[in-house]
Structures are given as structure tokens and as C-alpha cells.
Design a protein around this motif. Structure first.
Motif, PDB file in Angstrom:
ATOM      1  N   ARG A 165       0.894  -1.312   0.020  1.00 37.29           N
ATOM      2  CA  ARG A 165       0.168   0.117  -0.028  1.00 37.29           C
ATOM      3  C   ARG A 165       0.944   1.119   0.072  1.00 37.29           C
ATOM      4  NH1 ARG A 165      -5.362  -1.553   0.714  1.00 37.29           N
ATOM      5  NH2 ARG A 165      -5.504   0.497  -0.038  1.00 37.29           N
ATOM      6  N   ASP A 166       0.073   2.412  -0.454  1.00 33.90           N
ATOM      7  CA  ASP A 166       1.021   3.550  -0.354  1.00 33.90           C
ATOM      8  C   ASP A 166       2.274   3.777  -1.449  1.00 33.90           C
ATOM      9  OD1 ASP A 166      -0.653   4.270   1.324  1.00 33.90           O
ATOM     10  OD2 ASP A 166       0.715   4.219   3.258  1.00 33.90           O
ATOM     11  N   VAL A 167       1.954   2.901  -2.321  1.00 35.77           N
ATOM     12  CA  VAL A 167       3.032   2.943  -3.397  1.00 35.77           C
ATOM     13  C   VAL A 167       2.436   3.284  -4.816  1.00 35.77           C
ATOM     14  CG1 VAL A 167       4.432   1.017  -2.475  1.00 35.77           C
ATOM     15  CG2 VAL A 167       2.729   0.494  -4.048  1.00 35.77           C
ATOM     16  N   GLY A 168       3.299   3.909  -5.446  1.00 38.07           N
ATOM     17  CA  GLY A 168       3.022   4.049  -7.061  1.00 38.07           C
ATOM     18  C   GLY A 168       3.524   3.125  -8.051  1.00 38.07           C
ATOM     19  N   PHE A 169       2.861   2.956  -9.198  1.00 43.63           N
ATOM     20  CA  PHE A 169       3.440   1.943 -10.003  1.00 43.63           C
ATOM     21  C   PHE A 169       3.143   2.129 -11.400  1.00 43.63           C
ATOM     22  CE2 PHE A 169      -0.557  -0.324 -10.700  1.00 43.63           C
ATOM     23  CZ  PHE A 169      -1.321   0.017  -9.600  1.00 43.63           C
ATOM     24  N   GLU A 170       4.026   1.456 -12.224  1.00 43.46           N
ATOM     25  CA  GLU A 170       3.739   1.955 -13.669  1.00 43.46           C
ATOM     26  C   GLU A 170       2.633   1.014 -13.990  1.00 43.46           C
ATOM     27  OE1 GLU A 170       7.577   1.261 -16.114  1.00 43.46           O
ATOM     28  OE2 GLU A 170       6.377  -0.206 -17.150  1.00 43.46           O
ATOM     29  N   CYS A 171       1.542   1.633 -14.781  1.00 43.42           N
ATOM     30  CA  CYS A 171       0.338   1.001 -15.031  1.00 43.42           C
ATOM     31  C   CYS A 171       0.717  -0.258 -15.949  1.00 43.42           C
ATOM     32  CB  CYS A 171      -0.654   1.901 -15.779  1.00 43.42           C
ATOM     33  SG  CYS A 171      -0.796   3.214 -14.927  1.00 43.42           S
ATOM     34  N   VAL A 172       0.086  -1.495 -15.730  1.00 40.63           N
ATOM     35  CA  VAL A 172       0.603  -2.692 -16.415  1.00 40.63           C
ATOM     36  C   VAL A 172      -0.215  -2.485 -17.743  1.00 40.63           C
ATOM     37  CG1 VAL A 172      -0.372  -5.011 -16.646  1.00 40.63           C
ATOM     38  CG2 VAL A 172       0.061  -4.250 -14.592  1.00 40.63           C
ATOM     39  N   ASP A 173       0.673  -2.894 -18.949  1.00 43.30           N
ATOM     40  CA  ASP A 173       0.546  -3.033 -20.229  1.00 43.30           C
ATOM     41  C   ASP A 173       0.563  -4.301 -20.921  1.00 43.30           C
ATOM     42  OD1 ASP A 173       0.365  -2.701 -23.021  1.00 43.30           O
ATOM     43  OD2 ASP A 173       2.302  -1.567 -23.335  1.00 43.30           O
ATOM     44  N   LYS A 174      -0.912  -4.949 -20.928  1.00 40.59           N
ATOM     45  CA  LYS A 174      -0.924  -6.379 -21.368  1.00 40.59           C
ATOM     46  C   LYS A 174      -0.263  -6.690 -22.306  1.00 40.59           C
ATOM     47  CE  LYS A 174      -5.089  -7.451 -18.979  1.00 40.59           C
ATOM     48  NZ  LYS A 174      -6.601  -7.009 -18.869  1.00 40.59           N
ATOM     49  N   LYS A 175       0.135  -5.857 -23.391  1.00 38.75           N
ATOM     50  CA  LYS A 175       0.876  -6.248 -24.536  1.00 38.75           C
ATOM     51  C   LYS A 175       2.371  -6.679 -24.262  1.00 38.75           C
ATOM     52  CE  LYS A 175       0.271  -2.325 -27.047  1.00 38.75           C
ATOM     53  NZ  LYS A 175      -1.122  -1.472 -26.549  1.00 38.75           N
ATOM     54  N   LYS A 176       2.961  -6.145 -23.232  1.00 39.42           N
ATOM     55  CA  LYS A 176       3.864  -6.387 -22.782  1.00 39.42           C
ATOM     56  C   LYS A 176       4.264  -7.800 -22.149  1.00 39.42           C
ATOM     57  CE  LYS A 176       5.961  -1.822 -21.917  1.00 39.42           C
ATOM     58  NZ  LYS A 176       6.037  -0.752 -21.089  1.00 39.42           N
ATOM     59  N   GLY A 177       3.118  -8.478 -21.825  1.00 43.26           N
ATOM     60  CA  GLY A 177       3.250  -9.942 -21.428  1.00 43.26           C
ATOM     61  C   GLY A 177       2.484 -10.048 -20.095  1.00 43.26           C
ATOM     62  N   ILE A 178       2.859 -11.283 -19.204  1.00 41.89           N
ATOM     63  CA  ILE A 178       2.214 -11.441 -17.889  1.00 41.89           C
ATOM     64  C   ILE A 178       2.840 -11.012 -16.896  1.00 41.89           C
ATOM     65  CG2 ILE A 178       1.218 -13.421 -16.549  1.00 41.89           C
ATOM     66  CD1 ILE A 178       0.857 -14.712 -19.537  1.00 41.89           C
ATOM     67  N   VAL A 179       2.204 -10.250 -15.879  1.00 38.75           N
ATOM     68  CA  VAL A 179       2.865  -9.890 -14.766  1.00 38.75           C
ATOM     69  C   VAL A 179       3.231 -11.071 -13.843  1.00 38.75           C
ATOM     70  CG1 VAL A 179       2.706  -8.282 -12.829  1.00 38.75           C
ATOM     71  CG2 VAL A 179       1.814  -7.720 -14.936  1.00 38.75           C
ATOM     72  N   VAL A 180       4.604 -10.994 -13.569  1.00 39.78           N
ATOM     73  CA  VAL A 180       5.187 -12.165 -12.491  1.00 39.78           C
ATOM     74  C   VAL A 180       5.581 -11.577 -11.662  1.00 39.78           C
ATOM     75  CG1 VAL A 180       5.492 -13.897 -14.372  1.00 39.78           C
ATOM     76  CG2 VAL A 180       7.231 -12.312 -13.927  1.00 39.78           C
ATOM     77  N   GLY A 181       5.438 -10.518 -11.256  1.00 40.81           N
ATOM     78  CA  GLY A 181       6.051  -9.663  -9.895  1.00 40.81           C
ATOM     79  C   GLY A 181       6.249  -8.374 -10.229  1.00 40.81           C
TER      80      GLY A 181
END
Lengths: 167, 251
Positions: free
Chosen positions: A136-152
């Protein structure tokens, strides 16, 4: 608690002071369940550690394991990098290393480090990753599904401009 | 010729050296290794225990090449760490510390829960005392920063006997009355806990970020944002740095 996932863009939601910024670690669908021996590499985002005899294992969060010859703790010698997408956990019994590979529990035979083998795989033991970091209380780069599957998620520098995704 | 010898020297001790093995069966490379206090996987007495979401899962390692699920039970959504010690399994969770009996290794049995304020909390145990760190900050932003010492001589009724304010406590390790507590960017602190009612600070080691730590007689290994640091643990009040494997930032 986990319902507040993803990007929060509404102005009514007050963006908290962000403690850190993360970016997704992607793997392609073909790579997802592929265990590979790679050359030695530097530590970047180390997680847990494990030791057995003179072998020392350092987890590179969501990417795999650094295998290190720690016979002389004053002079540890990196041996190789064992790529295991999504991995953050490990334990050993005898020659066998147990680890999490995204959703699967895998067993790797380390008896011959020149010929590391996956000997067992149990599908769908773990839930896999959310499209946002669990912190919580963190920023993050929005997920771009074109780049693949999020593994972490890995730590990254806070962008100088506006943070689009946070939780 | 020299190369071949070297290879043997490298390969052999890894898996043959007993290290911290817990069983001494007749396997070629017997026993379990040793993880840190943040572990969510642990091998103990021929079983693999792991946390998955809200479950504690037990896998039989009767055939260690093919773990077999033996038991699944609910431990609460917030369980985070596993620490086996002397026939019991200690589970750190955001709401408290659970103790499970491993009398039947394939069927952990819940004995008690020590509840505390919501916080992240790895746990380690030595003798009749459990050491639990509570830390605040994401994702445990409601927590406190302290070390709790619990008397666990009665496993069904752990009791808080002392606590100490910490900077940002993370993983920890205990050996022979010396407790090492990682404190994130504040480094690590070595504490004398030979009298658990009266903990004394031996020394703070502030040079490296500390996330988790493993004690072995040859080396005290600490991992953190700066990398892996190893100390000679001979004198906890004056740890000698042996080596570091640094973190190299990626472009």
C-alpha cells in the motif's frame, strides 16, 4: 483490502505520500514456465536467502535464484543464475530445491550443477500475481498487457512527473 | 587435472556437508537447509511446509523428488512467515503469532495464537522464548515498530514478557543468546538476550540495509537493499565483515 486495486485516478481519492514506486516484471506466455540456467549476473532486487552446506541461494525477486559457492564466506563465488519466473520462495531437502514458479510448485534437482533439471511440477498451487503490487501507499507503472504477463513487481525510481497508478 | 580437482572441490561440499541438516537418513545428500525468518517455505523433518494465501500446506517429502500434498489448513489470510523449531511450527502473521504442533508432521495442529496489533511479524525461537518483530509501514502501515519477547514454555499459552522499540524491524536470527535484528535502512542490531527479561543492546551495525539474516557458525549472512553482507559471528559485539556481494542498480 485488496479490492482497491489498479489505477486510482479519481480526484476524490487523495493520493497518499507514496513510499515507493514499482514497475511490473513481465514474462511472455512461452517463457512463463521455463526454468533456465543463465550466466552469473549482479544482484538487483534481492529477496530471501537460503543456505545448505556451502551453497548459498539468493532470490532475485520474481526472476529466479543466484547460486553461490560460499565455501569461503570471505570470498563467495557466484556460480550461475537459475531463472525461475515469479519466484520469491525456496527451500531444500537433500539435493532438491523447491520453489514457486508463478502458479506452480516446482522441484529442481541440484545434484549436478552442470546439469540442473526440473524433476517435478505441480500446477496451480499458487494464485499468481495481481495487476498491481500488494503493497500500500506505493505508485506503480500501469500494466500494459501487450508486454506480457505480470510475474512480479520490482522497485524503480519515482518518476518526476505525475504518478498515474498508485494504491 | 587441476581443473577437474577444483570442480570436485566445488561440487562435493555443497550437498554433502551436513550444514544445518535436521535429519540424518541415509540419503546421499541428506537434510534440509536453512532459510531466513522471512521464509514462506520451510523443510522440516521430511515435510515441506508452505504458505499460500490463507493456507498452510504440508507436502510429504517421502519421495523428495516429488512432493505430495498431505494436508491443507486455514491459517488466516495474513500469514507471512514460517519458522520450525523443536517439533513446533511458528507462523508469523499480521494479526499475531500462531504455534502449531508437529507431533504428527503431516498434520500440523494449532496450539495457540498470540494476538497483537496489526503489523508484520516474522518470528524466531530459541529455548523457551520466541522473538517477534512488529513493523509498521507499507503494507503494514497500522503497525508499531518493536521487538516482542514471548515466553513459550507453555505452547498453548505464549506470554509477552518484554518488548523493545525498534527503528524498522524486519527479519531476525537468534543463536546462543544473541539476537540479530534487521532494521531496514538502519542496518542491524545485535542484542544480548541471555536474560530475555532484560535485553541489552550489544552493538548496532548501520553500514548496510537489513531485510533478513541467517546465522551459521561460519558466517552471519544478511541480505538487504545494499546486497549480501557476511560477518564473522565470533564476537557479536564486534562483528568482522567478511565480504559483500553488492546490489548493482539496473539502468
Amino acid at each position: 483490502m485488496l479490492a482497491l486495486g489498479g489505477c486510482i485516478e479519481s480526484e476524490e481519492n487523495f493520493q497518499p505520500t507514496l513510499l515507493a514506486y514499482y514497475k511490473p516484471v513481465y514474462a511472455s506466455e512461452q517463457e512463463l514456465f521455463k526454468i533456465q540456467v543463465q550466466p552469473v549476473r549482479s544482484l538487483h532486487d534481492p529477496g530471501r536467502i537460503y543456505t545448505k552446506g556451502t551453497l548459498l541461494i539468493i532470490n532475485e525477486r520474481f526472476k529466479g535464484f543466484h547460486l553461490i559457492d560460499n565455501a569461503d564466506p570471505a570470498n563467495p563465488k557466484p556460480l550461475m543464475f537459475l531463472e525461475v519466473p515469479g519466484a520469491v520462495n525456496m527451500a531444500m531437502q537433500g539435493q532438491y530445491l523447491y520453489a514457486d514458479n508463478v502458479t506452480d510448485l516446482i522441484t529442481i534437482d541440484l545434484s549436478d550443477l552442470q546439469q540442473i533439471k526440473e524433476v517435478n511440477r505441480q500446477k496451480d498451487v499458487f494464485e499468481g500475481f495481481k495487476p498491481y503490487p500488494l503493497l500500500r501507499d506505493v505508485g506503480f507503472e500501469c500494466v500494459d498487457k501487450k508486454k506480457g504477463i505480470v510475474v512480479g513487481w520490482e522497485l524503480a525510481d519515482m518518476p518526476s512527473g505525475e504518478v498515474e497508478c498508485w494504491r | 587435472m587441476k581443473k577437474i580437482h577444483l570442480l570436485f572441490i566445488i561440487m562435493l561440499p555443497f550437498l554433502v556437508a551436513p550444514g544445518c541438516s535436521e535429519d540424518s537418513s541415509s540419503e546421499v545428500m541428506p537434510g534440509a537447509g536453512l532459510g531466513g525468518s522471512m521464509a514462506q517455505f520451510t523443510v522440516y523433518n521430511g515435510q515441506l511446509y508452505l504458505l499460500q494465501s490463507s493456507e498452510l500446506r504440508t507436502y510429504s517429502l517421502e519421495n523428495p523428488a516429488a512432493p505430495q500434498l498431505a494436508n491443507t489448513q486455514q491459517v488466516g489470510i495474513d500469514a507471512e512467515t514460517l519458522f520450525p523449531y523443536s517439533g513446533n511450527l511458528y507462523v508469523g502473521s499480521q494479526g499475531g503469532m500462531h504455534i502449531y504442533s508437529l507431533d504428527n508432521p503431516q498434520q500440523p495442529q494449532h496450539l495457540s495464537t498470540f494476538q497483537h496489533i496489526t503489523s508484520c511479524d516474522p518470528v524466531v525461537v530459541e529455548g523457551n522464548f520466541a522473538y517477534v518483530t512488529l513493523r509498521s509501514g507499507s503494507p503494514c502501515r497500522f503497525g508499531v515498530n518493536e521487538l516482542n519477547v514471548l515466553n513459550i514454555s507453555d505452547k498453548t499459552m505464549p506470554q509477552l514478557i518484554s518488548s523493545m522499540v525498534m527503528n524498522s524491524p524486519q527479519g531476525l536470527a537468534v543463536n546462543n543468546g544473541i539476537l540479530y535484528v534487521c532494521n531496514a535502512e538502519y542496518g542491524m542490531v545485535a542484542l544480548d538476550v541471555t536474560n530475555p527479561f532484560n535485553i541489552k543492546i550489544l552493538k548496532e551495525y548501520k553500514d548496510f540495509d537489513g531485510y533478513d539474516v541467517i546465522f551459521t557458525p561460519r558466517s552471519l549472512m544478511m541480505i538487504g537493499k545494499d546486497g549480501l553482507v557476511q560477518y564473522n559471528p565470533a564476537d557479536p559485539a564486534k562483528l568482522q565483515q567478511l565480504s559483500i556481494i553488492p546490489v548493482v542498480p539496473v539502468e
